[in-house]
Design a protein around this motif. Structure first.
Motif, mmCIF file in Angstrom:
data_model
loop_
_atom_site.group_PDB
_atom_site.id
_atom_site.type_symbol
_atom_site.label_atom_id
_atom_site.label_comp_id
_atom_site.label_asym_id
_atom_site.label_seq_id
_atom_site.Cartn_x
_atom_site.Cartn_y
_atom_site.Cartn_z
ATOM 1 N N VAL A 161 0.805 -1.223 0.000
ATOM 2 C CA VAL A 161 0.000 0.000 0.000
ATOM 3 C C VAL A 161 0.840 1.276 0.000
ATOM 4 C CG1 VAL A 161 -1.927 -1.162 1.134
ATOM 5 C CG2 VAL A 161 -0.260 0.063 2.522
ATOM 6 N N TRP A 162 2.159 1.165 0.171
ATOM 7 C CA TRP A 162 2.995 2.362 0.288
ATOM 8 C C TRP A 162 4.032 2.533 -0.820
ATOM 9 C CZ3 TRP A 162 2.310 6.549 3.173
ATOM 10 C CH2 TRP A 162 1.532 6.468 4.333
ATOM 11 N N SER A 163 4.436 1.474 -1.514
ATOM 12 C CA SER A 163 5.569 1.548 -2.441
ATOM 13 C C SER A 163 5.207 2.248 -3.753
ATOM 14 C CB SER A 163 6.097 0.145 -2.734
ATOM 15 O OG SER A 163 6.671 -0.429 -1.572
ATOM 16 N N ASP A 164 6.244 2.713 -4.465
ATOM 17 C CA ASP A 164 6.088 3.442 -5.721
ATOM 18 C C ASP A 164 7.123 2.985 -6.741
ATOM 19 O OD1 ASP A 164 4.136 5.614 -4.849
ATOM 20 O OD2 ASP A 164 5.765 5.977 -3.436
ATOM 21 N N PRO A 165 6.790 3.016 -8.044
ATOM 22 C CA PRO A 165 7.792 2.757 -9.083
ATOM 23 C C PRO A 165 8.714 3.956 -9.269
ATOM 24 C CG PRO A 165 5.693 3.296 -10.081
ATOM 25 C CD PRO A 165 5.445 3.250 -8.604
ATOM 26 N N ASP A 166 9.933 3.695 -9.748
ATOM 27 C CA ASP A 166 10.913 4.762 -9.982
ATOM 28 C C ASP A 166 11.738 4.379 -11.208
ATOM 29 O OD1 ASP A 166 13.008 6.593 -10.013
ATOM 30 O OD2 ASP A 166 13.178 6.674 -7.844
ATOM 31 N N THR A 167 11.649 5.176 -12.263
ATOM 32 C CA THR A 167 12.351 4.865 -13.502
ATOM 33 C C THR A 167 13.844 5.132 -13.421
ATOM 34 O OG1 THR A 167 11.844 7.074 -14.357
ATOM 35 C CG2 THR A 167 10.312 5.302 -14.909
ATOM 36 N N GLU A 168 14.299 5.735 -12.336
ATOM 37 C CA GLU A 168 15.721 6.072 -12.209
ATOM 38 C C GLU A 168 16.526 4.958 -11.550
ATOM 39 O OE1 GLU A 168 16.984 8.876 -13.523
ATOM 40 O OE2 GLU A 168 14.941 9.262 -14.249
ATOM 41 N N ILE A 169 15.868 3.941 -11.067
ATOM 42 C CA ILE A 169 16.575 2.849 -10.394
ATOM 43 C C ILE A 169 16.199 1.527 -11.045
ATOM 44 C CG2 ILE A 169 16.669 4.114 -8.207
ATOM 45 C CD1 ILE A 169 14.405 2.348 -7.164
ATOM 46 N N MET A 170 16.948 0.486 -10.710
ATOM 47 C CA MET A 170 16.681 -0.846 -11.239
ATOM 48 C C MET A 170 16.174 -1.805 -10.164
ATOM 49 S SD MET A 170 17.325 -0.441 -14.430
ATOM 50 C CE MET A 170 17.406 -2.089 -15.128
ATOM 51 N N GLY A 196 -3.483 12.648 -14.957
ATOM 52 C CA GLY A 196 -4.448 11.640 -14.543
ATOM 53 C C GLY A 196 -3.917 10.222 -14.581
ATOM 54 N N TYR A 197 -2.762 10.029 -15.208
ATOM 55 C CA TYR A 197 -2.190 8.686 -15.302
ATOM 56 C C TYR A 197 -0.705 8.802 -15.605
ATOM 57 C CZ TYR A 197 -1.922 9.250 -20.375
ATOM 58 O OH TYR A 197 -1.615 9.705 -21.624
ATOM 59 N N THR A 198 0.029 7.724 -15.361
ATOM 60 C CA THR A 198 1.435 7.612 -15.749
ATOM 61 C C THR A 198 1.699 6.184 -16.196
ATOM 62 O OG1 THR A 198 2.082 9.274 -14.098
ATOM 63 C CG2 THR A 198 3.832 7.913 -15.026
ATOM 64 N N SER A 199 2.447 6.040 -17.279
ATOM 65 C CA SER A 199 2.872 4.729 -17.758
ATOM 66 C C SER A 199 4.377 4.599 -17.594
ATOM 67 C CB SER A 199 2.499 4.557 -19.240
ATOM 68 O OG SER A 199 3.029 3.347 -19.759
ATOM 69 N N TYR A 200 4.801 3.489 -16.985
ATOM 70 C CA TYR A 200 6.215 3.227 -16.766
ATOM 71 C C TYR A 200 6.634 2.018 -17.600
ATOM 72 C CZ TYR A 200 5.118 5.832 -12.463
ATOM 73 O OH TYR A 200 4.672 6.761 -11.557
ATOM 74 N N TRP A 201 7.836 2.122 -18.177
ATOM 75 C CA TRP A 201 8.452 0.980 -18.846
ATOM 76 C C TRP A 201 7.533 0.392 -19.924
ATOM 77 C CZ3 TRP A 201 8.383 0.245 -13.191
ATOM 78 C CH2 TRP A 201 9.463 0.880 -12.567
ATOM 79 N N GLN A 202 7.036 1.278 -20.797
ATOM 80 C CA GLN A 202 6.205 0.874 -21.930
ATOM 81 C C GLN A 202 4.973 0.072 -21.500
ATOM 82 O OE1 GLN A 202 9.301 -1.071 -24.315
ATOM 83 N NE2 GLN A 202 9.296 0.707 -25.682
ATOM 84 N N GLY A 203 4.364 0.529 -20.425
ATOM 85 C CA GLY A 203 3.118 -0.082 -19.973
ATOM 86 C C GLY A 203 3.278 -1.242 -19.022
ATOM 87 N N LYS A 204 4.493 -1.550 -18.627
ATOM 88 C CA LYS A 204 4.699 -2.647 -17.675
ATOM 89 C C LYS A 204 4.057 -2.320 -16.328
ATOM 90 C CE LYS A 204 7.051 -6.612 -17.283
ATOM 91 N NZ LYS A 204 7.157 -7.663 -18.304
ATOM 92 N N CYS A 205 4.042 -1.042 -15.997
ATOM 93 C CA CYS A 205 3.402 -0.582 -14.758
ATOM 94 C C CYS A 205 2.618 0.682 -15.077
ATOM 95 C CB CYS A 205 4.462 -0.313 -13.683
ATOM 96 S SG CYS A 205 3.803 0.285 -12.110
ATOM 97 N N LEU A 206 1.367 0.737 -14.630
ATOM 98 C CA LEU A 206 0.510 1.895 -14.855
ATOM 99 C C LEU A 206 0.045 2.464 -13.523
ATOM 100 C CD1 LEU A 206 -1.852 0.552 -17.690
ATOM 101 C CD2 LEU A 206 0.255 1.876 -17.979
ATOM 102 N N THR A 207 0.014 3.802 -13.444
ATOM 103 C CA THR A 207 -0.597 4.476 -12.302
ATOM 104 C C THR A 207 -1.875 5.152 -12.765
ATOM 105 O OG1 THR A 207 1.510 4.903 -11.177
ATOM 106 C CG2 THR A 207 -0.345 6.302 -10.571
ATOM 107 N N VAL A 208 -2.968 4.866 -12.086
ATOM 108 C CA VAL A 208 -4.247 5.523 -12.386
ATOM 109 C C VAL A 208 -4.626 6.383 -11.184
ATOM 110 C CG1 VAL A 208 -5.489 3.427 -11.642
ATOM 111 C CG2 VAL A 208 -6.694 5.175 -12.950
ATOM 112 N N TRP A 209 -4.920 7.647 -11.453
ATOM 113 C CA TRP A 209 -5.259 8.608 -10.402
ATOM 114 C C TRP A 209 -6.641 9.174 -10.705
ATOM 115 C CZ3 TRP A 209 -3.268 9.942 -5.791
ATOM 116 C CH2 TRP A 209 -3.775 11.094 -5.181
ATOM 117 N N SER A 210 -7.560 9.094 -9.752
ATOM 118 C CA SER A 210 -8.967 9.399 -10.035
ATOM 119 C C SER A 210 -9.539 10.539 -9.195
ATOM 120 C CB SER A 210 -9.810 8.125 -9.846
ATOM 121 O OG SER A 210 -9.330 7.087 -10.674
#
Length: 376
Positions: free
Chosen positions: A205-214, A254-268
């Motif tokens: 419930v707390w973690s987030d994706p980050d495109t700057e790290i592996m 309203g949304y963010t796509s990471y890594w060509q759609g591997k991970c999506l964030t939906v904000w409503s």
């Protein structure tokens, strides 16, 4: 054999009428809230930590007590039971209408149990709701009594932690955990408790994706982790998944796509906290047939509405998916201008009820909005 107690449909329809047919919406009495929560808890006891769901389905991110924007979502995506909905948590706090928002969602879940699905976010917590608005709102709207807060936060302990869609997509509120490589580890958790400070349940419930790290990195939120491309690739490979969908992070578009759609964030939650000016979205998943743009059974109603290839390229989604983008409702804007923190907008307008279906009747009287940004 124990037969689960169920509230009569007529009573649930009456609750929907109180919430949907009045401006301001009428808050439900404490005794009604208690009964609704008790009934839903008994039903959620048999629901697994990760719900297996099927497309087509609309996925909704954070709402945060923005009740009028929740009604906008139902105008855009269609009212239950005509549309399946998966809500990714964070129903309360921040906004002015947390009581009405969670009351409506609980009632809808009971009224349409096979159409409406709720999972837990980081704000579905006693500690967080005490500090970010829900507790104070309950005291204000229920004459200083915290009983309704207790009923609802007890219910939060029963909410599932995630869902799979077509067995290919994993949905959770936040993100991944360094302590979890298999979905079966989540399935084995004891979720019926307050969210802990650390561990798999907290990270979900707390973690987030980050495109700057592996790999993994401690989160600046003070809970959960940041996770990178290697992490999600391994997690998807180990669990035969193609994608993760989550909420939890404000997105200006309203949304963010990471890594060509591997991970999506939906904000409503549009215009978050009535001042951020952001757009919001609902992620519509029509099918998971990734070898084809469309199928005859799940996308026939959408064939003339959008070009799947253009959507995939523009929004960074997989075939059969698109973000339906919307902006704040007029009532949200009015609250912003007036700085209101009261229940409702003082209008005498009421909506007609047709055929005894209060929920659909509410929206039948309003034109269905067509948001065309994703057509371009």
């Amino acid at each position: 054999m124990t037969v689960p107690f169920r509230i009569p449909t007529t009573d649930l329809d009456y609750c929907l009428e109180q919430l949907l047919e009045h401006k301001p919406p009428k808050i439900l009495p404490p005794e009604t809230i208690q009964q609704l929560c008790h009934t839903l808890k008994t039903q959620l006891l048999s629901v697994p930590n990760i719900m297996p769901l099927q497309s087509p389905i609309a996925v909704v991110g954070d709402i945060h007590g923005q009740y009028h924007d929740l009604l906008e979502i139902f105008q855009i995506g269609g009212a239950p039971p005509t549309t399946n909905y998966l809500f990714l948590g964070d129903y309360v706090d921040r906004g002015y209408y947390s009581v009405e928002t969670i009351s409506l969602l609980i009632t809808l879940k009971l009224r349409f149990p096979d159409r409406v699905f709720l999972i837990r976010g980081n704000h579905e917590s006693r500690t967080i709701t005490t500090n970010y608005g829900f507790y104070s709102e309950v005291l204000s709207k229920y004459n200083g009594s915290a009983d309704v807060w207790s009923y609802i936060t007890d219910l939060f302990d029963y909410l599932p932690l995630g869902a799979t869609i077509d067995g290919k997509i994993f949905a959770a509120h936040g993100g991944l955990s360094p302590s979890c490589q298999q979905l079966d580890q989540i399935r084995a958790l004891d979720r019926f408790r307050e969210i802990p400070h650390d561990g798999i349940m907290a990270d979900l419930v707390w973690s987030d994706p980050d495109t700057e790290i592996m790999d993994f990195k401690l989160s600046p939120r003070g809970a959960g982790y940041l996770f990178g491309l290697d992490v999600i690739n391994k997690f998807c490979h180990e669990n035969s998944l193609v994608q993760m969908i989550r909420a939890h992070q404000l997105c200006n578009e309203g949304y963010t796509s990471y890594w060509q759609g591997k991970c999506l964030t939906v904000w409503s939650a549009p215009n978050y906290c009535y001042r951020c000016g952001n757009k919001a979205s609902v992620l519509e998943i029509l099918h998971s047939n990734y070898d084809s743009k469309r199928t005859s059974t799940t996308t026939s109603n959408y064939e003339d509405r959008f070009d799947s290839t253009k959507i995939c390229l523009r929004q960074g989604v997989l075939p059969g998916q698109f973000f339906n983008i919307f902006e704040a409702s007029p009532e949200n804007d009015e609250d912003t201008l007036k700085g209101k923190s009261v229940n409702g907008i003082n209008s005498e307008d009421e909506y007609a009820v047709n055929n005894g279906d209060f929920f659909s009747g509410f929206f039948r009287e309003k034109s269905r909005k067509q948001h065309v940004e994703y057509f371009l």
